[in-house]
Write an enzyme that holds these catalytic residues in place. Sequence first.
Site, mmCIF file in Angstrom:
data_model
loop_
_atom_site.group_PDB
_atom_site.id
_atom_site.type_symbol
_atom_site.label_atom_id
_atom_site.label_comp_id
_atom_site.label_asym_id
_atom_site.label_seq_id
_atom_site.Cartn_x
_atom_site.Cartn_y
_atom_site.Cartn_z
ATOM 1 C CB SER A 121 -31.709 -51.334 20.291
ATOM 2 O OG SER A 121 -31.138 -50.099 20.093
ATOM 3 C CG ASP A 146 -30.305 -51.705 27.426
ATOM 4 O OD1 ASP A 146 -30.323 -50.688 27.130
ATOM 5 O OD2 ASP A 146 -30.559 -52.526 27.272
ATOM 6 C CG HIS A 179 -28.303 -50.455 24.386
ATOM 7 N ND1 HIS A 179 -29.863 -50.709 24.967
ATOM 8 C CD2 HIS A 179 -28.063 -50.297 23.018
ATOM 9 C CE1 HIS A 179 -30.154 -50.503 23.749
ATOM 10 N NE2 HIS A 179 -29.252 -49.639 21.860
#
Length: 410
Positions: A196, A350, A380
């Site tokens: 991320s 995501d 995610h």
Amino acid sequence: MAVVCTLLVLLLAVLVAGFILLVLGAINFDVSNSEIPPGVSQPVKLRIIHVILICTAVVGKILENIGICSRVSFVRYVQGRKTLGVDPKLFIKDLCFEKVPVRIYQPKVPSAGQRRGVMFFHGGGWVFGSLETHEKLCRSIARESESVVVSVGYRLAPEHKYPAAYEDCLNATIDFMRNTEHYGVDPARVIVCGDSAGGNLAAAVSQTLAGRSDLPKLRAQILIYPGLQALDFNLPSYQQNRGVPLLFREHAAFYVLRYLNGNASNVEEVLEGSHIPIDIKLNYKKWVSPDNVPEKFKIRGYKPHVVLDCTTEVYETVKKLCEPTLSPLLAEDAVVQQLPETFILTCEYDVLRDDGLLYKKRLEDNGVQVTWYHLEDGFHGIMNSFNSDWLSFSSGKRGLDNIVKFLKSL
């Protein structure tokens, strides 16, 4: 005595009622504001995790309102409170590299030669995350790949704005690369890795080091559902997954602005695309465009977004979003061509999926070898739940297995 007992019973009743209301409110918010598509892996577990996160945030807000602590501080505390015991297969030590806190995981099993070294940058939107939140993941990578893993505890926003996190990760990596012999690591096999926001930092560090002649070349970069640009929050994946936990579309814009400026005052302009002048958008369209996203990823729905211009005032506030150290997808070809072999993991459900796909295309167009793994049922943040007891996700374990396989090939 009877009065005291009565008061205690009443207090307990109030606390229980409050807890029930909190959970019911969180469930209502989750059902009303989130959307979990049919293809998502183990949707009930995902909803439970999301409800827990909502409850944590609400309690944090209550504590903030009564002046005990900020919501951000409370959420960080809750996320990082679980500590793991001694690992029989790893030596684990906390140190500082260039004043940056790091945690080193070294396999105990004897090695015939020098090991790989993995610099790991945790996710959390540059606002959350810590050495503790990614402890299980780092331990698993170190154990299963028999690599030395260095987890970096970089400074967080909004207390420390951009480029603090990037600078910490860069400085820690350089320090490690100059001292690999102290940890039994081959200087020619150092890898940067992150999930991320950590994937964003890994990509930025990799680009910065690509042109350095005073250091060994990085062997590879591993980018786990990375956020790589802040120009377009209306790409197909942002539209399709706007309400899919654990990262909503508006939250993605909110976090990058908190990292940039310490606040999210221009979040509406960023979401609608009126934060960057049209001429600059057109200049980057060759790299950031839905046209570069394969058609099969538009099947779930995509509506072309009208290009909007912006005011000078707004642009002056957010113009650093165009810097490659914050948006690595915008780096020039001359930089991208020098990047090391790359592993990219993306998840279908995501909002950041297309950032990974666009970067994959840029790397391949510039002759960089890319190994891409796509979790068709992933969302995610799934990598942090690959081994979370009863809230584990098998697809997260598949992702980890492929990362380990890639590392072992280096």
